[in-house]
Enzyme design. Structure first.
Site, PDB file in Angstrom:
ATOM      1  N   LYS A  70       1.146  -1.020  -0.158  1.00  0.00           N
ATOM      2  CA  LYS A  70       0.048   0.265  -0.112  1.00  0.00           C
ATOM      3  C   LYS A  70       0.814   1.001  -0.047  1.00  0.00           C
ATOM      4  O   LYS A  70       0.782   2.447  -0.648  1.00  0.00           O
ATOM      5  CB  LYS A  70      -0.257   0.177   1.079  1.00  0.00           C
ATOM      6  CG  LYS A  70      -1.908  -1.351   1.384  1.00  0.00           C
ATOM      7  CD  LYS A  70      -2.560  -0.914   2.413  1.00  0.00           C
ATOM      8  CE  LYS A  70      -4.776  -2.054   1.603  1.00  0.00           C
ATOM      9  NZ  LYS A  70      -5.404  -1.571   3.279  1.00  0.00           N
ATOM     10  N   ASP A 107     -10.484   2.866   1.761  1.00  0.00           N
ATOM     11  CA  ASP A 107     -10.116   1.925   3.462  1.00  0.00           C
ATOM     12  C   ASP A 107     -11.454   3.174   3.764  1.00  0.00           C
ATOM     13  O   ASP A 107     -12.401   2.722   5.047  1.00  0.00           O
ATOM     14  CB  ASP A 107      -9.572   1.310   3.941  1.00  0.00           C
ATOM     15  CG  ASP A 107      -8.933   0.784   3.114  1.00  0.00           C
ATOM     16  OD1 ASP A 107      -9.566  -0.227   3.048  1.00  0.00           O
ATOM     17  OD2 ASP A 107      -7.383   0.435   3.298  1.00  0.00           O
ATOM     18  N   ARG A 158      -0.881   1.197  21.806  1.00  0.00           N
ATOM     19  CA  ARG A 158       0.563   0.637  22.235  1.00  0.00           C
ATOM     20  C   ARG A 158       1.852   1.562  22.063  1.00  0.00           C
ATOM     21  O   ARG A 158       2.306   1.791  23.833  1.00  0.00           O
ATOM     22  CB  ARG A 158       0.153  -0.738  22.359  1.00  0.00           C
ATOM     23  CG  ARG A 158       1.303  -1.081  23.083  1.00  0.00           C
ATOM     24  CD  ARG A 158       1.780  -2.871  22.696  1.00  0.00           C
ATOM     25  NE  ARG A 158       2.148  -2.907  20.387  1.00  0.00           N
ATOM     26  CZ  ARG A 158       2.234  -4.369  20.637  1.00  0.00           C
ATOM     27  NH1 ARG A 158       2.203  -4.897  20.962  1.00  0.00           N
ATOM     28  NH2 ARG A 158       2.353  -3.694  19.334  1.00  0.00           N
ATOM     29  N   ARG A 162       3.143   7.008  17.281  1.00  0.00           N
ATOM     30  CA  ARG A 162       2.453   6.287  16.784  1.00  0.00           C
ATOM     31  C   ARG A 162       0.849   6.990  16.509  1.00  0.00           C
ATOM     32  O   ARG A 162       0.023   7.778  15.789  1.00  0.00           O
ATOM     33  CB  ARG A 162       2.568   4.946  15.953  1.00  0.00           C
ATOM     34  CG  ARG A 162       4.453   4.634  15.731  1.00  0.00           C
ATOM     35  CD  ARG A 162       3.252   2.774  15.715  1.00  0.00           C
ATOM     36  NE  ARG A 162       2.887   2.501  14.306  1.00  0.00           N
ATOM     37  CZ  ARG A 162       1.971   1.141  13.622  1.00  0.00           C
ATOM     38  NH1 ARG A 162       1.875   0.249  14.267  1.00  0.00           N
ATOM     39  NH2 ARG A 162       2.252   1.498  12.239  1.00  0.00           N
ATOM     40  N   TYR A 224     -12.864  -8.789  11.166  1.00  0.00           N
ATOM     41  CA  TYR A 224     -13.790  -9.665  10.437  1.00  0.00           C
ATOM     42  C   TYR A 224     -13.941 -11.383  10.608  1.00  0.00           C
ATOM     43  O   TYR A 224     -14.756 -11.901  10.443  1.00  0.00           O
ATOM     44  CB  TYR A 224     -14.117  -9.549   9.731  1.00  0.00           C
ATOM     45  CG  TYR A 224     -12.864  -9.364   8.539  1.00  0.00           C
ATOM     46  CD1 TYR A 224     -12.590  -8.387   8.437  1.00  0.00           C
ATOM     47  CD2 TYR A 224     -13.053 -10.594   7.517  1.00  0.00           C
ATOM     48  CE1 TYR A 224     -11.190  -8.222   7.428  1.00  0.00           C
ATOM     49  CE2 TYR A 224     -12.311 -10.870   7.003  1.00  0.00           C
ATOM     50  CZ  TYR A 224     -10.838  -9.941   6.017  1.00  0.00           C
ATOM     51  OH  TYR A 224     -10.284 -10.264   5.828  1.00  0.00           O
TER      52      TYR A 224
HETATM   53  P1  ATR Z   1      -2.876  -2.383  10.016  1.00  0.00           P
HETATM   54  O1  ATR Z   1      -1.928  -1.766   9.059  1.00  0.00           O
HETATM   55  O2  ATR Z   1      -3.452  -3.395   9.412  1.00  0.00           O
HETATM   56  O3  ATR Z   1      -3.765  -0.566  10.337  1.00  0.00           O
HETATM   57  P2  ATR Z   1      -0.183  -3.046  11.672  1.00  0.00           P
HETATM   58  O4  ATR Z   1       0.347  -1.349  11.112  1.00  0.00           O
HETATM   59  O5  ATR Z   1       0.522  -4.009  11.941  1.00  0.00           O
HETATM   60  O6  ATR Z   1      -1.941  -2.720  10.985  1.00  0.00           O
HETATM   61  O7  ATR Z   1      -1.287  -1.756  13.118  1.00  0.00           O
HETATM   62  C1  ATR Z   1      -1.986  -3.036  14.247  1.00  0.00           C
HETATM   63  C2  ATR Z   1      -1.861  -1.987  15.295  1.00  0.00           C
HETATM   64  O8  ATR Z   1      -2.413  -2.920  16.882  1.00  0.00           O
HETATM   65  C3  ATR Z   1      -1.180  -1.117  16.250  1.00  0.00           C
HETATM   66  O9  ATR Z   1      -1.631  -0.335  16.706  1.00  0.00           O
HETATM   67  C4  ATR Z   1      -0.276  -2.024  16.887  1.00  0.00           C
HETATM   68  O10 ATR Z   1      -0.051  -1.669  18.206  1.00  0.00           O
HETATM   69  P3  ATR Z   1       1.664  -0.323  17.744  1.00  0.00           P
HETATM   70  O11 ATR Z   1       1.557   0.563  17.751  1.00  0.00           O
HETATM   71  O12 ATR Z   1       1.780  -0.603  19.637  1.00  0.00           O
HETATM   72  O13 ATR Z   1       2.416  -2.071  17.264  1.00  0.00           O
HETATM   73  C5  ATR Z   1      -2.247  -2.403  17.246  1.00  0.00           C
HETATM   74  N1  ATR Z   1      -1.266  -4.032  18.257  1.00  0.00           N
HETATM   75  C6  ATR Z   1      -0.836  -4.851  17.469  1.00  0.00           C
HETATM   76  N2  ATR Z   1      -1.022  -6.361  18.629  1.00  0.00           N
HETATM   77  C7  ATR Z   1      -1.075  -5.820  19.275  1.00  0.00           C
HETATM   78  C8  ATR Z   1      -0.955  -5.469  20.619  1.00  0.00           C
HETATM   79  N3  ATR Z   1      -1.507  -6.856  21.424  1.00  0.00           N
HETATM   80  N4  ATR Z   1      -1.341  -4.526  21.668  1.00  0.00           N
HETATM   81  C9  ATR Z   1      -1.595  -3.595  22.012  1.00  0.00           C
HETATM   82  N5  ATR Z   1      -1.929  -3.238  20.626  1.00  0.00           N
HETATM   83  C10 ATR Z   1      -1.735  -4.241  19.765  1.00  0.00           C
END
Ligand code: ATR
Length: 281
Positions: A70, A107, A158, A162, A224
């Site tokens: 993307k 999206d 988390r 970001r 989903y």
């Molecule tokens: P996408 O592009 O599909 O949104 P991504 O960029 O991998 O996927 O983002 C995943 C999100 O889920 C992020 O906000 C991630 O938090 P971090 O920015 O701290 O990595 C969050 N996430 C994934 N696993 C997590 C966990 N175990 N606890 C809390 N947040 C989590």
């Protein structure tokens, strides 16, 4: 390409086997009797730039772009919609009649159209949106919420840095929120959206007490698989409106189909049932 050639589009990713987009577009092609095709293409990252550059001569009218391409598609497109520009990622490519490649991000409108259908078009008036997560999906959703006039958007993640970056996509109304401050923020929220992978099959559940949410609040999940996450079950348990993750997937497909095949399709219960059946374990 001859004018009479059947229209062709694609979804490109790496890997791509899991994508439901061929089912969605195949359903619409069949429903409307369009003699076109929508193909699944596995292209590795190192081959993606040549793939995009070759599109004008390929006969494709465009296609969807999914992980991990993307951001690369954003960089490679000749022109970008304002929305894609803001989000920094492209999920839809359209080959223009002059051969230029337009990058869009559907999206954001897809998520909003999903909420329109699930919650009614007045959902932005429910008030402050609390968005969990700060990945690509969160970027699109925050941009979409801002565009639709949600009064305030709080982003909790988390990794706090970001969250700041994503909140900045909603200038004047967006702010980062510390995860520990969620309970008090929920007291004033009209919409809670989970964009993290928490709750997805194979991932830990999202552990969040929904008790502070007011009765007017709605809860949306972009996960989903499973369709009914623990978060949505807890929302329904509390009597809150709930919107599942499949809606965004279905609605984000609409603008691409319209651009490639010349007809704006509808997200119907029959389409939803088709995808739900495919997702069933
Ligand atoms: P996408 O592009 O599909 O949104 P991504 O960029 O991998 O996927 O983002 C995943 C999100 O889920 C992020 O906000 C991630 O938090 P971090 O920015 O701290 O990595 C969050 N996430 C994934 N696993 C997590 C966990 N175990 N606890 C809390 N947040 C989590």
């Amino acid at each position: 390409m001859s004018a009479a050639a059947p229209p062709r589009a694609f979804v490109v990713g790496h890997p791509i086997a899991h994508s439901r987009s061929p089912l969605i577009h195949g359903h619409w092609l069949a429903a409307h009797g369009i003699p076109g095709s929508y193909e699944r293409l596995d292209v590795a990252p190192e081959a993606f730039p040549d793939f995009v550059r070759g599109l004008p001569a390929s006969g494709y009218r465009g296609g969807n772009v999914t992980l991990p391409h993307k951001e690369a598609a954003f960089a490679l497109a000749d022109t970008l919609t304002a929305r894609a520009e803001r989000i920094g990622a492209v999920n839809t490519l359209v080959v223009e009649p002059d051969g230029r490649i337009r990058g869009d991000n559907t999206d954001a409108p897809g998520f909003c159209a999903h909420l329109d259908q699930a919650l009614g078009a007045d959902w932005p008036a429910r008030g402050t949106a609390v968005v969990l997560g700060a990945g690509g999906a969160a970027r699109a959703i925050v941009a979409g919420l801002a565009e639709r006039g949600v009064p305030r958007i709080l982003v909790a993640n988390r990794t706090p840095a970001r969250a700041e970056a994503v909140a900045a996509l909603a200038p004047g109304i967006g702010a980062a929120l510390a995860w520990d401050d969620l309970p008090s923020a929920l007291e004033a929220a009209g919409l809670l959206v989970n964009t993290t992978s928490l709750g997805m099959k194979g991932q830990p559940p999202l552990d969040l007490d929904l008790a502070p949410l007011p009765a007017r609040a709605a809860v949306a999940d972009i996960v989903y698989a499973p369709l009914e996450t623990a978060l949505l079950a807890a929302a329904r348990e509390r009597g809150l409106a709930a919107a599942d993750g499949l809606g965004m997937l279905l609605h984000q497909a609409v603008p691409g189909f319209e651009a490639w095949f010349g007809l704006r399709p509808t997200v119907t219960p029959a389409l939803r049932d088709r995808i739900v059946a495919d997702l069933a374990p």
